[in-house]
Design a protein around this motif. Structure first.
Motif, PDB file in Angstrom:
ATOM      1  N   PHE A   1     -16.780   0.914  -3.718  1.00  0.00           N
ATOM      2  CA  PHE A   1     -17.823   1.923  -3.887  1.00  0.00           C
ATOM      3  C   PHE A   1     -17.145   3.272  -3.984  1.00  0.00           C
TER       4      PHE A   1
ATOM      5  N   LEU B   1     -24.948  -1.347  -4.975  1.00  0.00           N
ATOM      6  CA  LEU B   1     -24.497  -0.009  -5.359  1.00  0.00           C
ATOM      7  C   LEU B   1     -23.055   0.038  -5.890  1.00  0.00           C
TER       8      LEU B   1
ATOM      9  N   LYS C   1     -23.971  -0.426   0.630  1.00  0.00           N
ATOM     10  CA  LYS C   1     -22.814  -0.021  -0.161  1.00  0.00           C
ATOM     11  C   LYS C   1     -21.724  -1.079  -0.188  1.00  0.00           C
TER      12      LYS C   1
END
Lengths: 299, 308, 289
Positions: free
Chosen positions: B245, B78, B64
């Motif tokens: 994120f 991500l 992430k």
């Protein structure tokens, strides 16, 4: 037939449809108008806000000065010339390539060949590729890699040509297709070869459509920013290009630079530059539409 | 009177030679577009493979944290995907209904006078360069709209929302014009039939036009997806370069496309990992948009066959 | 058989021909016909459009091809200037001899054929250029560079258009009336000095006055050229032509294919007064088609 009996069963013609149905119709129509309003409102807000912000700097100095680290002195000249160079070369190169491909596909290629279908599919795909990907291609193969032309006008023009080519091809094909087959038949029946027919009848008749298409692709090339980000056009350039190997910057990227600057005074310069860019684009698109309307009546 | 023989005259032989030259040159020119696509794929392929020889696919797709240009570098994609998703969703939520609405109005309701005004407006909107829109997003939409009205958390200089709204405005004309084309292709006989049954204009729109034009509309939406995902400059200027994120549109994010732009500005040395990440993310972007474009073209082809 | 009556239109000005055309002197039996078709047929893919036509077409005569729609008259006529070559999937069967030479021989260039055999189309198709440039185009592509002005004038005179346009040859051809445009297309074909002129329903898109003009023109052209004309107008065929070929459609019971066949080919007066085949008689008397 007992007319009286039938007419009393049905509601009279003046009866309105259920009001809820009517209201739903009105609401629907309002929603649709709202959608259009969103587009109109956004456009006007953008234009007005930009104009108000950039107006203080709209003067001759803007066009004469070179970019500078001092906002009061900052101008657009190198970017204007850079754009002229890039868009000029792009148009010059993309036109014969695009029209040539269009002629090949419309007049010479066998219509039901899988190979040709693939080429057509390919062109449609290229028209939908994000413009930044062309920048990646340029970075890997043109600026560096096998060609290694560096971050020069030559590289930028080549990348823009590749980006704009599918548009020129598609517009030219439509223009060629619009020429009635009876003209071709008439020419061939007189003993002309296929190329004579294309060169002397089809192309001249297709010129307005091709011209419109190439003006629109040129205006697209003028406004492009993403691919050139990867090709060094964001660098601080304070001179006009002198050859194909010059470094350069273009107007959209100079706007980007000024707009992203921490100093708020540069934002005003950015707004002024946007006005210049929009005026030029408006002139180009208006010309294209004028050409299209003026010559479309002939055939 | 012309000679009776059918043997080609000297003049014709010369024309035939010209014809041959022209034909071969044009076939070569026709190959240029093919060469370009091959070049794009080739340019992306090799560095991407090199990239994945050094960085594990698992880390790429599951971690992430995205910090490829830092030390130590981290390669979890991500955040870029969520960033792209945020901007794209906002854009589509704006562009699809408004584009459809505008298309419906232009196709079914508008007087010729209104069409003469609205269509050029849409064309002008379509022609505005993305850098201008990015400036608008950064300078106006974010401070005047997002910062004032977004309820969740603090909105800084950059937000996915401002970028998404403006990307939506950017693709609205495309959505409207493609949807309108699909609606115009619906034969008038269908409209007349429904109206003759006593349907209101709204009922004709929702009950007849929309289903009949559905495949064209779907193709338009898919194409809008593709444009929204690939949009670089607006995202770079308005959403910022911080790959957070998050699913909060009020925060700044980085999309796949804006990362490529960002990294490209930084002039990565050839062969460095930073350089290769551009290509890895570029491959991802290209594959996604390529698939979307193929779907859209397929749908359009099927839709055209239905009416020809 | 040589009745030829002309009546004056009471509204004045137009002479309408009725009755049969003046037949040319009987063709010299030893002279080579211009076209000889032997079992000529055309297939589009697998579907036969025209089947086994055998006929000779003589010089300086007007031959009319008549028949119901869909019987392949246009397809047949396009064999004679190899315009069917341009249709993908079209195959030519049988043989066509042009002055004794095989029209589809391996050494024959179709473009050369089209210089000898001119064509006028159903809908007038002038190029979007001036009147002068329309005529000059054929000369240009055939490399004829001398005396262009004179040739343009001759062609326009031959098509009986010169007097109407001589004051402004630079005017756009598209500004002419339908009948004038068609005569321009004829002049265009004449300019390259063909041997044969093929006409595919040349007057069907024109009004009666313009039609009469075209029919008169045909009579004057026949002295120098050989003319093959497709027409769905029987009266026109009866009025203007020396020979008439009647084609009809044969439907294949199993496949449903519609194929054109030549039923009868004879001097016009014969076909219209004492046709040999019952199908011809049925068509001429209006019982079908």
């Amino acid at each position: 037939m007992n007319l009286e009996a039938t007419s009393s069963a049905a509601p009279p013609l003046g009866h309105k449809i259920a009001s809820s149905r009517l209201w739903r119709d009105r609401i629907f129509r309002s929603i649709l108008l709202l959608s259009i309003a969103v587009a109109l409102l956004t456009l006007f807000t953008l234009l007005i806000d930009t104009f108000l912000e950039g107006r203080p700097r709209l003067n001759g100095a803007l066009l004469e000065n070179m970019p500078s680290a001092r906002p009061a002195r900052a101008g657009l000249q190198s970017a204007i010339f850079g754009s002229l160079w890039l868009v000029g070369i792009t148009s010059l190169v993309s036109l014969p390539l695009g029209v040539g491909t269009a002629i090949f596909l419309e007049e010479y290629a066998p219509k039901n060949s899988r190979y040709i279908r693939l080429i057509e599919l390919n062109i449609q795909n290229l028209a939908g590729v994000p413009s930044v990907v062309f920048g990646i291609l340029g970075l890997a193969f043109i600026a560096r890699g096998p060609l290694s032309w560096g971050f020069t006008v030559r590289t930028g023009a080549m990348v823009l040509t590749i980006l704009v080519l599918p548009l020129v091809i598609i517009a030219s094909r439509e223009a060629i297709r619009a020429v009635p087959p009876s003209i071709r038949d008439g020419s061939l029946a007189l003993g002309a070869t296929q190329w004579q027919t294309i060169w002397r009848q089809v192309l001249p008749a297709a010129v307005p459509g091709i011209a419109t298409g190439s003006i629109l692709s040129a205006s697209r090339a003028l406004g492009e920013s993403a691919p050139l980000l990867l090709l060094g056009a964001l660098s601080f350039v304070t001179f006009n290009p002198t050859s194909l190997d010059s470094s350069y910057t273009v107007l959209p990227l100079l706007i980007f630079k000024y707009a992203s600057d921490a100093k708020a005074e540069f934002h005003v310069v950015a707004a002024a530059a946007i006005i210049v860019l929009l005026v030029v684009l408006l002139a180009m698109n208006a010309t294209a539409i004028l050409v299209r309307n003026r010559f479309q009546k002939r055939l | 009177m012309a000679s009776q023989s059918l043997a080609p005259s000297g003049q014709l032989l010369r024309q035939r030679r010209i014809e041959l030259i022209v034909r071969s040159s044009l076939s070569l020119i026709g190959l240029v577009s093919v060469v370009v696509t091959i070049a794009i794929v080739a340019s992306l392929l090799l560095p991407t493979l090199e990239f994945f020889s050094e960085i594990s696919i698992a880390e790429f797709f599951t971690s992430k944290v995205w910090a490829p240009l830092f030390n130590p570098p981290k390669f979890g994609v991500l955040p870029l995907i969520t960033g792209t998703f945020l901007v794209m969703s906002v854009a589509l939520i704006l562009a699809v209904p408004c584009g459809l609405g505008a298309a419906f109005y232009l196709s079914e309701y508008a007087s010729p006078r209104l069409r003469k005004v609205v269509k050029p407006v849409l064309e002008v909107l379509a022609g505005i360069p993305t850098v201008v829109l990015g400036f608008f997003a950064l300078n106006f939409v974010n401070p005047q709209i997002v910062q004032k009205f977004w309820p969740v958390g603090d909105v800084g200089t950059f937000s996915a929302l401002s970028a998404g709204l403006v990307v939506g405005v950017a693709i609205l004309p495309l959505m409207a014009s493609l949807a309108e084309d699909a609606m115009s292709a619906v034969p008038n006989s269908l409209r007349d039939g429904a109206l003759a049954l006593g349907a209101t204009r709204r009922e004709v729109c929702t009950g007849v036009i929309f289903p009949a034009a559905l495949s064209g509309i779907v193709a338009a939406v898919v194409l809008a997806f593709s444009r929204a995902i690939g949009e670089t400059t607006i995202a770079l200027m308005a959403a910022g370069s911080n790959p957070r994120f998050t699913l909060n549109p009020g925060s700044g994010v980085q999309t796949m496309a804006s990362f490529i732009g960002f990294a490209g500005i930084g002039d990565q040395p050839t062969g460095s990992t930073g350089y290769k990440t551009i290509f890895a993310v570029g491959s991802l972007l290209f594959i996604i948009t390529f698939l979307l474009n193929i779907v859209s073209i397929r749908v359009v082809r099927r839709f055209r066959e239905a009416y020809e | 058989m040589t009745e030829s009556m002309t009546t004056q239109d009471p509204r004045g000005g137009v002479e309408i021909r009725t009755g049969f055309a003046q037949p040319s002197p009987p063709p010299d039996p030893d002279a080579e016909p211009v076209f000889r078709a032997r079992n000529l047929g055309v297939k589009y893919g697998n579907k036969p459009a025209v089947h086994k036509v055998t006929a000779d077409f003589s010089r300086n005569q007007i031959t009319a091809l008549i028949g119901p729609s869909g019987c392949g008259k246009s397809t047949l006529i396009r064999c004679f200037n190899r315009m069917n070559d341009l249709i993908p999937g079209a195959t030519i069967l049988g043989e066509v001899l042009y002055h004794g030479e095989n029209l589809y021989g391996p050494d024959v260039d179709a473009v050369e054929v089209r210089r000898r055999v001119g064509m006028v189309f159903q809908k007038p198709n002038p190029f979007p250029k001036s009147i002068y440039d329309n005529i000059a185009f054929g000369l240009k592509v055939n490399g004829i560079k001398d005396n262009v002005d004179h040739r343009v004038e001759t062609a326009l005179k031959g098509a009986v258009l010169w007097d109407e346009v001589k004051t402004d040859l630079k005017k756009s051809a598209l500004a002419l009336s339908g009948g004038q445009q068609q005569r321009l297309c004829i002049a265009r074909a004449l300019a390259v000095e063909p041997d044969v002129i093929l006409m595919d329903e040349p007057a069907s898109a024109l009004d009666p006055v313009a039609t009469a003009g075209i029919e008169e023109l045909m009579q004057s052209l026949k002295e120098e050229y050989t003319i093959l004309i497709v027409t769905h107008n029987m009266q026109q065929a009866a009025r203007c032509s020396d020979m008439t070929a009647f084609l009809t459609v044969e439907v294949n019971e199993q496949t449903g294919d519609r194929t054109g066949i030549l039923v009868e080919y004879a001097p016009t007066a014969t076909i219209f007064t004492v046709p040999k085949d019952p199908r011809t008689e049925a068509y001429i008397t209006g019982r079908f088609g």
